[in-house]
Design a protein around this motif. Sequence first.
Motif, PDB file in Angstrom:
ATOM      1  N   VAL A  57       0.842  -1.202   0.000  1.00  0.00           N
ATOM      2  CA  VAL A  57       0.000   0.000   0.000  1.00  0.00           C
ATOM      3  C   VAL A  57       0.878   1.253   0.000  1.00  0.00           C
ATOM      4  O   VAL A  57       0.654   2.185  -0.778  1.00  0.00           O
ATOM      5  CB  VAL A  57      -0.982  -0.011   1.192  1.00  0.00           C
ATOM      6  CG1 VAL A  57      -1.831   1.253   1.195  1.00  0.00           C
ATOM      7  CG2 VAL A  57      -1.883  -1.252   1.133  1.00  0.00           C
ATOM      8  N   ALA A  58       1.920   1.247   0.827  1.00  0.00           N
ATOM      9  CA  ALA A  58       2.829   2.402   0.860  1.00  0.00           C
ATOM     10  C   ALA A  58       3.584   2.523  -0.466  1.00  0.00           C
ATOM     11  O   ALA A  58       3.780   3.618  -0.995  1.00  0.00           O
ATOM     12  CB  ALA A  58       3.810   2.259   2.017  1.00  0.00           C
ATOM     13  N   GLN A  59       3.952   1.383  -1.031  1.00  0.00           N
ATOM     14  CA  GLN A  59       4.662   1.372  -2.311  1.00  0.00           C
ATOM     15  C   GLN A  59       3.825   2.015  -3.419  1.00  0.00           C
ATOM     16  O   GLN A  59       4.344   2.572  -4.363  1.00  0.00           O
ATOM     17  CB  GLN A  59       4.931  -0.093  -2.652  1.00  0.00           C
ATOM     18  CG  GLN A  59       6.072  -0.383  -3.584  1.00  0.00           C
ATOM     19  CD  GLN A  59       6.235  -1.897  -3.671  1.00  0.00           C
ATOM     20  OE1 GLN A  59       6.355  -2.584  -2.654  1.00  0.00           O
ATOM     21  NE2 GLN A  59       6.209  -2.443  -4.879  1.00  0.00           N
ATOM     22  N   LEU A  60       2.496   1.932  -3.269  1.00  0.00           N
ATOM     23  CA  LEU A  60       1.614   2.524  -4.280  1.00  0.00           C
ATOM     24  C   LEU A  60       1.117   3.904  -3.859  1.00  0.00           C
ATOM     25  O   LEU A  60       0.150   4.421  -4.426  1.00  0.00           O
ATOM     26  CB  LEU A  60       0.439   1.581  -4.566  1.00  0.00           C
ATOM     27  CG  LEU A  60       0.824   0.289  -5.299  1.00  0.00           C
ATOM     28  CD1 LEU A  60      -0.371  -0.638  -5.467  1.00  0.00           C
ATOM     29  CD2 LEU A  60       1.437   0.597  -6.669  1.00  0.00           C
ATOM     30  N   GLY A  61       1.760   4.473  -2.834  1.00  0.00           N
ATOM     31  CA  GLY A  61       1.487   5.870  -2.524  1.00  0.00           C
ATOM     32  C   GLY A  61       0.560   6.120  -1.341  1.00  0.00           C
ATOM     33  O   GLY A  61       0.222   7.260  -1.059  1.00  0.00           O
ATOM     34  N   GLY A  62       0.137   5.057  -0.640  1.00  0.00           N
ATOM     35  CA  GLY A  62      -0.712   5.259   0.532  1.00  0.00           C
ATOM     36  C   GLY A  62       0.099   5.280   1.815  1.00  0.00           C
ATOM     37  O   GLY A  62       1.325   5.135   1.782  1.00  0.00           O
ATOM     38  N   ASP A  63      -0.586   5.510   2.954  1.00  0.00           N
ATOM     39  CA  ASP A  63       0.085   5.322   4.237  1.00  0.00           C
ATOM     40  C   ASP A  63       0.306   3.822   4.400  1.00  0.00           C
ATOM     41  O   ASP A  63      -0.465   3.031   3.871  1.00  0.00           O
ATOM     42  CB  ASP A  63      -0.807   5.834   5.380  1.00  0.00           C
ATOM     43  CG  ASP A  63      -0.956   7.357   5.310  1.00  0.00           C
ATOM     44  OD1 ASP A  63      -0.035   8.009   4.782  1.00  0.00           O
ATOM     45  OD2 ASP A  63      -1.999   7.868   5.756  1.00  0.00           O
TER      46      ASP A  63
END
Length: 428
Positions: free
Chosen positions: A291-297
């Motif tokens: 999720v972080a890798q795709l720009g989320g927290d």
Amino acid sequence: MGESIQAVRGMNDLLPGEAGPWQALERAARETFSEYGYREIRLPLLERTELFKRSIGEYTDIVEKEMYTFSDRGGESLTLRPEATAGIVRACLSNGLLHNQRQKLWCMGPMFRYERPQKGRYRQFHQIDVEALGYEGPDVDAELILMTARLWRRLGLSGISLQLNSLGTPESRAVYRARLVEYFGSRADALDDDSRRRLDVNPLRILDSKNPAMRELVAGAPLITDHLDDASARHFDGLRARLDEAGVSYVLNPRLVRGLDYYSRTVFEWITSDLGAQDAVCSGGRYDGLVAQLGGDPVPAIGWALGEERIVELMRLQQRAPAGTNAEVYLVLAGEAAERAGLRLAERLRDAMPALRVETNCGGGSFKSQLKRADRSGARLAVILGDDEVGRGVATIKSLREDGAQRQVPLDDVPSTIAAERAEAPTD
Ligand code: ATP
Ligand code: MG
């Protein structure tokens, strides 16, 4: 006359006579998911190519050589989804579904990979996919696995066994990766071309090699489970304890690495010995970094996907594939008045018995040819109407199974008569 057009290689038609087990599988999956509190999400089949490159990883089989990628008329690079997780994470982020919330989701549908078509491996295939986002586990890891086990029981399938491993965190994996490069690097002569290429970009994938000549070398490689960080080791112990308590047996397979880059900690695969080389029917794992890798927290998450073609084949092999449904009642309608009265009668039958499968004869034909169609439809009863019967307000009900027993009843009594016959007859 033009030549007939063939289907695209590796993309199958699902014919009406084959739909039974597919419908049974999908129904069982829907019921199971709702019993566990998972909700459906439906997503586009097309996503921006970038999404899959950034999630699945540049140096995976899927991104390197299996994607259906093209530019649309606006010049944008799009890809037919090769798997569901990336799109689900993208949708959660674009719709704010992870803001102070967690999600338990499922979806099903076609996936596309440019692989060499063979039994159990197609270019358009179908997956049923489940994801839990916002859960650290290992409780939810165990729940997801119990859910699959319940699905196998519900489908009456046997001989599917669970392989389990933990990949640790990106940090612990980096240490392990260095050990692997050392091990395989000093034996580079024994590596096949694929593995030599992977040595630099993705050495863990060498463990996943399907080349029998590599087996011995892979068997001697250091084990990832000897390199887990403490927290991952505790997480893995927690999962195993829960599976033990639930009576789910599993085989620890320290060489199970999975083909996508985004996995961390728990990975698993359900395999069968009934399907030959294409033995994985359901695979999954945790992807805490995606999720972080795709720009989320950062949000921890885990999911699995099953291959519907392989499960359906297993259902057939184990004689668990239900046949498709037939008509129960076929309306034979000879003459225009009969045709019109028959259409209304069919609606009344459907009103009276909502689950009843009624087929009306469309397109006319003689009594004889219509009765033949009635027979072929698989129906147990024919309701026969001619113009003369309509004039007298009666219909003939004929059994298509027990040597043609038949009787005449008033048109108004047809629904109740059929309801009574149905209550007596064995259900099919
Ligand atoms: P495999 O090792 O067989 O290539 P995979 O690791 O690529 O499988 P996943 O990406 O984890 O598979 O997909 C989940 C499931 O989807 C697999 O366990 C399998 O049942 C099914 N599957 C994957 N690729 C195909 C395909 N090309 N045709 C049919 N089913 C497939
Ligand atoms: Mg594959």
